[in-house]
Design a protein around this motif. Sequence first.
Motif, PDB file in Angstrom:
ATOM      1  N   ILE A  91       0.857  -1.187   0.000  1.00  9.01           N
ATOM      2  CA  ILE A  91       0.000   0.000   0.000  1.00  9.01           C
ATOM      3  C   ILE A  91       0.896   1.242   0.000  1.00  9.01           C
ATOM      4  O   ILE A  91       1.778   1.377   0.846  1.00  9.01           O
ATOM      5  CB  ILE A  91      -0.925   0.036   1.241  1.00  9.01           C
ATOM      6  CG1 ILE A  91      -1.583  -1.320   1.497  1.00  9.01           C
ATOM      7  CG2 ILE A  91      -1.964   1.139   1.118  1.00  9.01           C
ATOM      8  CD1 ILE A  91      -2.518  -1.782   0.432  1.00  9.01           C
ATOM      9  N   LEU A  92       0.655   2.141  -0.969  1.00 11.09           N
ATOM     10  CA  LEU A  92       1.486   3.336  -1.108  1.00 11.09           C
ATOM     11  C   LEU A  92       0.641   4.603  -1.078  1.00 11.09           C
ATOM     12  O   LEU A  92      -0.507   4.605  -1.504  1.00 11.09           O
ATOM     13  CB  LEU A  92       2.270   3.274  -2.418  1.00 11.09           C
ATOM     14  CG  LEU A  92       3.303   2.157  -2.564  1.00 11.09           C
ATOM     15  CD1 LEU A  92       3.807   2.097  -3.991  1.00 11.09           C
ATOM     16  CD2 LEU A  92       4.459   2.338  -1.607  1.00 11.09           C
ATOM     17  N   SER A  93       1.255   5.684  -0.576  1.00 17.21           N
ATOM     18  CA  SER A  93       0.582   6.973  -0.502  1.00 17.21           C
ATOM     19  C   SER A  93       1.412   8.032  -1.218  1.00 17.21           C
ATOM     20  O   SER A  93       2.624   8.072  -1.062  1.00 17.21           O
ATOM     21  CB  SER A  93       0.422   7.373   0.966  1.00 17.21           C
ATOM     22  OG  SER A  93       0.405   8.779   1.083  1.00 17.21           O
ATOM     23  N   PRO A  94       0.776   8.921  -1.993  1.00 19.83           N
ATOM     24  CA  PRO A  94       1.541   9.997  -2.634  1.00 19.83           C
ATOM     25  C   PRO A  94       1.667  11.245  -1.754  1.00 19.83           C
ATOM     26  O   PRO A  94       2.252  12.227  -2.175  1.00 19.83           O
ATOM     27  CB  PRO A  94       0.716  10.295  -3.888  1.00 19.83           C
ATOM     28  CG  PRO A  94      -0.674   9.954  -3.511  1.00 19.83           C
ATOM     29  CD  PRO A  94      -0.611   8.899  -2.439  1.00 19.83           C
ATOM     30  N   ARG A  95       1.102  11.230  -0.548  1.00 23.27           N
ATOM     31  CA  ARG A  95       1.064  12.482   0.209  1.00 23.27           C
ATOM     32  C   ARG A  95       1.450  12.352   1.672  1.00 23.27           C
ATOM     33  O   ARG A  95       1.663  13.354   2.350  1.00 23.27           O
ATOM     34  CB  ARG A  95      -0.352  13.071   0.103  1.00 23.27           C
ATOM     35  CG  ARG A  95      -0.334  14.589   0.159  1.00 23.27           C
ATOM     36  CD  ARG A  95      -1.688  15.155  -0.002  1.00 23.27           C
ATOM     37  NE  ARG A  95      -1.752  16.424   0.714  1.00 23.27           N
ATOM     38  CZ  ARG A  95      -2.819  17.186   0.762  1.00 23.27           C
ATOM     39  NH1 ARG A  95      -3.919  16.818   0.167  1.00 23.27           N
ATOM     40  NH2 ARG A  95      -2.798  18.303   1.432  1.00 23.27           N
ATOM     41  N   ASN A  96       1.532  11.159   2.205  1.00 28.40           N
ATOM     42  CA  ASN A  96       1.930  10.999   3.605  1.00 28.40           C
ATOM     43  C   ASN A  96       3.418  11.296   3.759  1.00 28.40           C
ATOM     44  O   ASN A  96       4.159  11.292   2.771  1.00 28.40           O
ATOM     45  CB  ASN A  96       1.643   9.572   4.061  1.00 28.40           C
ATOM     46  CG  ASN A  96       0.167   9.349   4.376  1.00 28.40           C
ATOM     47  OD1 ASN A  96      -0.645  10.219   4.158  1.00 28.40           O
ATOM     48  ND2 ASN A  96      -0.143   8.189   4.874  1.00 28.40           N
ATOM     49  N   PRO A  97       3.893  11.533   5.009  1.00 23.17           N
ATOM     50  CA  PRO A  97       5.341  11.772   5.194  1.00 23.17           C
ATOM     51  C   PRO A  97       6.193  10.624   4.666  1.00 23.17           C
ATOM     52  O   PRO A  97       7.314  10.842   4.206  1.00 23.17           O
ATOM     53  CB  PRO A  97       5.471  11.906   6.713  1.00 23.17           C
ATOM     54  CG  PRO A  97       4.136  12.329   7.190  1.00 23.17           C
ATOM     55  CD  PRO A  97       3.146  11.699   6.263  1.00 23.17           C
ATOM     56  N   LEU A  98       5.672   9.398   4.748  1.00 25.29           N
ATOM     57  CA  LEU A  98       6.369   8.249   4.183  1.00 25.29           C
ATOM     58  C   LEU A  98       5.467   7.641   3.111  1.00 25.29           C
ATOM     59  O   LEU A  98       4.286   7.425   3.357  1.00 25.29           O
ATOM     60  CB  LEU A  98       6.629   7.191   5.258  1.00 25.29           C
ATOM     61  CG  LEU A  98       7.656   7.518   6.341  1.00 25.29           C
ATOM     62  CD1 LEU A  98       7.646   6.432   7.399  1.00 25.29           C
ATOM     63  CD2 LEU A  98       9.035   7.646   5.740  1.00 25.29           C
ATOM     64  N   PRO A  99       6.018   7.374   1.919  1.00 23.73           N
ATOM     65  CA  PRO A  99       5.147   6.830   0.870  1.00 23.73           C
ATOM     66  C   PRO A  99       4.626   5.417   1.174  1.00 23.73           C
ATOM     67  O   PRO A  99       3.530   5.059   0.743  1.00 23.73           O
ATOM     68  CB  PRO A  99       6.022   6.846  -0.384  1.00 23.73           C
ATOM     69  CG  PRO A  99       7.421   7.010   0.092  1.00 23.73           C
ATOM     70  CD  PRO A  99       7.370   7.661   1.429  1.00 23.73           C
ATOM     71  N   LEU A 100       5.402   4.621   1.906  1.00 21.73           N
ATOM     72  CA  LEU A 100       4.984   3.246   2.193  1.00 21.73           C
ATOM     73  C   LEU A 100       4.065   3.216   3.413  1.00 21.73           C
ATOM     74  O   LEU A 100       4.408   3.731   4.472  1.00 21.73           O
ATOM     75  CB  LEU A 100       6.224   2.368   2.419  1.00 21.73           C
ATOM     76  CG  LEU A 100       6.004   0.863   2.547  1.00 21.73           C
ATOM     77  CD1 LEU A 100       5.356   0.299   1.285  1.00 21.73           C
ATOM     78  CD2 LEU A 100       7.324   0.153   2.804  1.00 21.73           C
ATOM     79  N   ILE A 101       2.887   2.616   3.247  1.00 19.96           N
ATOM     80  CA  ILE A 101       1.929   2.522   4.352  1.00 19.96           C
ATOM     81  C   ILE A 101       2.032   1.160   5.029  1.00 19.96           C
ATOM     82  O   ILE A 101       2.034   1.052   6.250  1.00 19.96           O
ATOM     83  CB  ILE A 101       0.494   2.774   3.840  1.00 19.96           C
ATOM     84  CG1 ILE A 101       0.349   4.232   3.419  1.00 19.96           C
ATOM     85  CG2 ILE A 101      -0.537   2.395   4.889  1.00 19.96           C
ATOM     86  CD1 ILE A 101      -1.002   4.607   2.864  1.00 19.96           C
ATOM     87  N   GLY A 102       2.112   0.107   4.244  1.00 24.01           N
ATOM     88  CA  GLY A 102       2.198  -1.234   4.813  1.00 24.01           C
ATOM     89  C   GLY A 102       2.277  -2.290   3.731  1.00 24.01           C
ATOM     90  O   GLY A 102       2.069  -1.995   2.549  1.00 24.01           O
ATOM     91  N   SER A 122      -2.669  11.876   5.447  1.00 25.17           N
ATOM     92  CA  SER A 122      -2.460  13.300   5.672  1.00 25.17           C
ATOM     93  C   SER A 122      -2.947  14.068   4.455  1.00 25.17           C
ATOM     94  O   SER A 122      -2.161  14.586   3.678  1.00 25.17           O
ATOM     95  CB  SER A 122      -0.997  13.586   5.975  1.00 25.17           C
ATOM     96  OG  SER A 122      -0.236  13.398   4.826  1.00 25.17           O
ATOM     97  N   GLY A 123      -4.234  14.114   4.298  1.00 24.85           N
ATOM     98  CA  GLY A 123      -4.820  14.915   3.227  1.00 24.85           C
ATOM     99  C   GLY A 123      -5.435  14.082   2.121  1.00 24.85           C
ATOM    100  O   GLY A 123      -5.236  12.871   2.017  1.00 24.85           O
ATOM    101  N   THR A 124      -6.190  14.775   1.275  1.00 19.39           N
ATOM    102  CA  THR A 124      -6.860  14.159   0.139  1.00 19.39           C
ATOM    103  C   THR A 124      -5.833  13.581  -0.826  1.00 19.39           C
ATOM    104  O   THR A 124      -4.874  14.259  -1.181  1.00 19.39           O
ATOM    105  CB  THR A 124      -7.720  15.229  -0.569  1.00 19.39           C
ATOM    106  OG1 THR A 124      -8.681  15.701   0.352  1.00 19.39           O
ATOM    107  CG2 THR A 124      -8.404  14.681  -1.805  1.00 19.39           C
ATOM    108  N   VAL A 146     -11.379  11.991  -0.297  1.00 15.97           N
ATOM    109  CA  VAL A 146     -11.299  13.361   0.215  1.00 15.97           C
ATOM    110  C   VAL A 146     -11.193  13.276   1.732  1.00 15.97           C
ATOM    111  O   VAL A 146     -12.016  12.648   2.384  1.00 15.97           O
ATOM    112  CB  VAL A 146     -12.551  14.164  -0.190  1.00 15.97           C
ATOM    113  CG1 VAL A 146     -12.529  15.548   0.442  1.00 15.97           C
ATOM    114  CG2 VAL A 146     -12.636  14.270  -1.703  1.00 15.97           C
ATOM    115  N   VAL A 147     -10.125  13.854   2.276  1.00 15.48           N
ATOM    116  CA  VAL A 147      -9.915  13.833   3.721  1.00 15.48           C
ATOM    117  C   VAL A 147     -10.196  15.227   4.263  1.00 15.48           C
ATOM    118  O   VAL A 147      -9.536  16.194   3.884  1.00 15.48           O
ATOM    119  CB  VAL A 147      -8.473  13.399   4.068  1.00 15.48           C
ATOM    120  CG1 VAL A 147      -8.245  13.435   5.571  1.00 15.48           C
ATOM    121  CG2 VAL A 147      -8.198  12.004   3.536  1.00 15.48           C
ATOM    122  N   THR A 148     -11.216  15.330   5.127  1.00 15.84           N
ATOM    123  CA  THR A 148     -11.586  16.657   5.632  1.00 15.84           C
ATOM    124  C   THR A 148     -10.710  17.061   6.815  1.00 15.84           C
ATOM    125  O   THR A 148     -10.301  18.192   6.926  1.00 15.84           O
ATOM    126  CB  THR A 148     -13.076  16.714   6.013  1.00 15.84           C
ATOM    127  OG1 THR A 148     -13.405  15.537   6.741  1.00 15.84           O
ATOM    128  CG2 THR A 148     -13.935  16.793   4.782  1.00 15.84           C
TER     129      THR A 148
END
Lengths: 155, 106
Positions: A91-102, A122-124, A146-148
């Motif tokens: 699982i990868l994120s383009p916006r969290n402090p670390l791209p790898l989630i798990g 951390s954000g949309t 969308v993360v409010t």
Amino acid sequence: MMMAKTFQLDRRRFLAGSGSAVLITSLPQMSHASEADLLRARTELFGDRTIQEGRVTVTLPPIAENGHSVPLTVAVDSPMTETDYVRQIVILSPRNPLPLIGQFHLTPRSGKALVSTRIRMSGTQAIQAIAEMNDGSLYSGSMETVVTLAACVVL
Amino acid sequence: MAAIRLAVPDTAQRGEVIEIKALIQHPMESGFRRGSRGEVIPRNIITRFECRYNGALVFASDFQPAIAANPILTFHTVATETGELEFKWTDQNGEAWSEIATITVT
């Protein structure tokens, strides 16, 4: 008198100084990963192997009110037999402090390539899941949420 | 600390794919947070989860700070034989917590 001289500020210097102050404060926060970090994480994990889109379904709520805990479900279209199964899901994120989630490691004895957990966002952004099959082929899927209330300051 | 909650069926038919839920109480402190005086709160996370069915690894997971506090996992396994399912969580310092569930397969 000496003091007055050292702190003398002419108009030109004042303008140059205030200009750079504005520039510094308006710089975006650099603590977040970007799309480039996500691509780098992909390369670190899988090298330059081709990743095909499809077979992976990411499910997130369309709107996450609280980025501290967002339910995530990943399903991979696979028979999960001894000869044809999912080896791992990343699982990868383009916006969290670390791209790898798990990472989830599956075996033929998992029976079904369907995993759920709760993640911080951390954000949309569009969360990406990459599945590695036992023959080494890679498939990806993603979903945007969308993360409010971002887990930005708290993550 | 570290209360564990498991949801494993007590009985299953041989060959049936069963759903398992495993939750552990843990702050999963990301290391990106700051305290009231601006100091960085050090990272304290669980990094590894493993599920063994009568000793054989059936599912594992590696956690990063982006896994939410009190990590919960839902996954599946094939009910092959009567026995024990062992769930084990290990944190970044090597401390581990585990719990066992029994299943009767008919």
